[in-house]
Design a protein around this motif. Sequence first.
Motif, PDB file in Angstrom:
ATOM      1  N   VAL A   1       0.619  -1.120  -0.015  1.00 45.81           N
ATOM      2  CA  VAL A   1       0.065  -0.078   0.170  1.00 45.81           C
ATOM      3  C   VAL A   1       0.975   1.264  -0.035  1.00 45.81           C
ATOM      4  CG1 VAL A   1      -1.867   1.247   1.304  1.00 45.81           C
ATOM      5  CG2 VAL A   1      -1.705  -1.350   1.319  1.00 45.81           C
ATOM      6  N   SER A   2       0.602   2.053  -0.791  1.00 42.07           N
ATOM      7  CA  SER A   2       1.185   3.485  -0.973  1.00 42.07           C
ATOM      8  C   SER A   2       0.369   4.429  -0.613  1.00 42.07           C
ATOM      9  CB  SER A   2       1.917   3.762  -2.415  1.00 42.07           C
ATOM     10  OG  SER A   2       0.877   3.704  -3.299  1.00 42.07           O
ATOM     11  N   PHE A   3       0.595   5.829  -0.629  1.00 39.35           N
ATOM     12  CA  PHE A   3      -0.093   6.720  -0.141  1.00 39.35           C
ATOM     13  C   PHE A   3      -0.172   7.936  -1.315  1.00 39.35           C
ATOM     14  CE2 PHE A   3       2.167   5.089   3.261  1.00 39.35           C
ATOM     15  CZ  PHE A   3       1.026   4.947   4.409  1.00 39.35           C
ATOM     16  N   GLN A   4      -1.051   8.987  -0.969  1.00 40.56           N
ATOM     17  CA  GLN A   4      -0.907  10.046  -2.228  1.00 40.56           C
ATOM     18  C   GLN A   4       0.432  10.739  -1.950  1.00 40.56           C
ATOM     19  OE1 GLN A   4      -3.543  10.684  -4.441  1.00 40.56           O
ATOM     20  NE2 GLN A   4      -4.277   8.583  -3.542  1.00 40.56           N
TER      21      GLN A   4
ATOM     22  N   PHE B   1       9.558  10.166   5.630  1.00 35.03           N
ATOM     23  CA  PHE B   1      10.577   9.780   4.816  1.00 35.03           C
ATOM     24  C   PHE B   1       9.875   9.618   3.128  1.00 35.03           C
ATOM     25  CE2 PHE B   1      13.092   9.313   8.405  1.00 35.03           C
ATOM     26  CZ  PHE B   1      14.027   9.780   8.235  1.00 35.03           C
ATOM     27  N   GLY B   2      10.375   9.899   2.174  1.00 35.58           N
ATOM     28  CA  GLY B   2       9.933   9.438   0.735  1.00 35.58           C
ATOM     29  C   GLY B   2       8.668  10.524   0.628  1.00 35.58           C
ATOM     30  N   ASN B   3       8.235  10.264  -0.471  1.00 41.59           N
ATOM     31  CA  ASN B   3       7.089  11.080  -0.932  1.00 41.59           C
ATOM     32  C   ASN B   3       5.616  10.343  -0.964  1.00 41.59           C
ATOM     33  OD1 ASN B   3       7.136   9.325  -3.036  1.00 41.59           O
ATOM     34  ND2 ASN B   3       7.997  10.920  -4.726  1.00 41.59           N
ATOM     35  N   GLY B   4       5.753   9.070  -0.376  1.00 37.23           N
ATOM     36  CA  GLY B   4       4.490   8.326  -0.144  1.00 37.23           C
ATOM     37  C   GLY B   4       4.373   7.168  -1.018  1.00 37.23           C
TER      38      GLY B   4
END
Length: 328
Positions: free
Chosen positions: A51-54, A62-65
Amino acid sequence: MLKYLPILFTLFVYADNLSAQTFIGNINPFPEKINIENAVNDTLKILGVMVSFQEDRDGATFGNGKFGSIYSQNYGNTILDPLPHDKAYFESHLEFVKNYFTKVSGDQVHIEFFILTDTFSVSQTMRNYSPEPNSDDFTRTANFAKEAWTIAASLYPAFNFGDYDIFTIFHAGAGRDVSLPGSLGNERDLPSVYLSDKALREILNNDLTGLPVNREGKYNSMIIPETESREVSVIGGTALFELSINGLLVASVASHLGLPDLFNTETGLSAIGRFGLMDGQAIFAYSGTYPPEPSAWEKIYLGWEVPVTVEPGDFNINLVTKNAATLG
């Protein structure tokens, strides 16, 4: 209300000008009564989703989602947890979990696993599912689990989620489990936690809509990041601090089996250390790659070993380690 009890301990590193860092984790704050049938001579089936995010530009995470966005450069394949963080990558970590429990249980616990193929995104950015800093309210994280499993069910309408025992969400980004000098942000990353049936019912006030039911008719979700590795600021740029998720995974499965936290739950400080499994020092032993075996007490508690009772008196007792006895 779910009580968030951090585990804090310091490990010293003498590379890349890194001095000390603090690991902060939540293993199993709401342990349930142990089910020996699950811990002895049984097969545990783990279902995973990715699962990733917007996408975001949030300095507190950390990271861009999205998966694979936590590294600012290509570190190659010689690091811990190298890219890509895909289905095969998470399967390799679950293969470690399988081998670990086969060994430490004396072949009494068998692990099977399956990861759904599609990676999908929830509707909001990561910070919207993260508890407020210093908060013990895990409602947002539980709602993240609800949304993720609802989407998974819509993508796989014919899939029988009830064939599995443990439901695992592998999410993009790092966990809010590690605090490092020079580390940018992470106050709004997701904490890594095992949410049991008891915890979910209390957090969500029994509104469990969308959550899958396992073979025992119960709810649970393991929240696991793609890695615990992260970049930290050093003189002249950034350095990669490497931590794997093997220890985090096996401790979360042990939580499902019924092991309680074995750190100081009043202060959050390490207690048994590396002399067992359910302590932060054990979870991140050897950079999180090789957690130690459960202690003798943990194995007895799970029904894997039978204690020998020695009555008061004078005896000549010879003791050897289990491995030495086996080799002898």
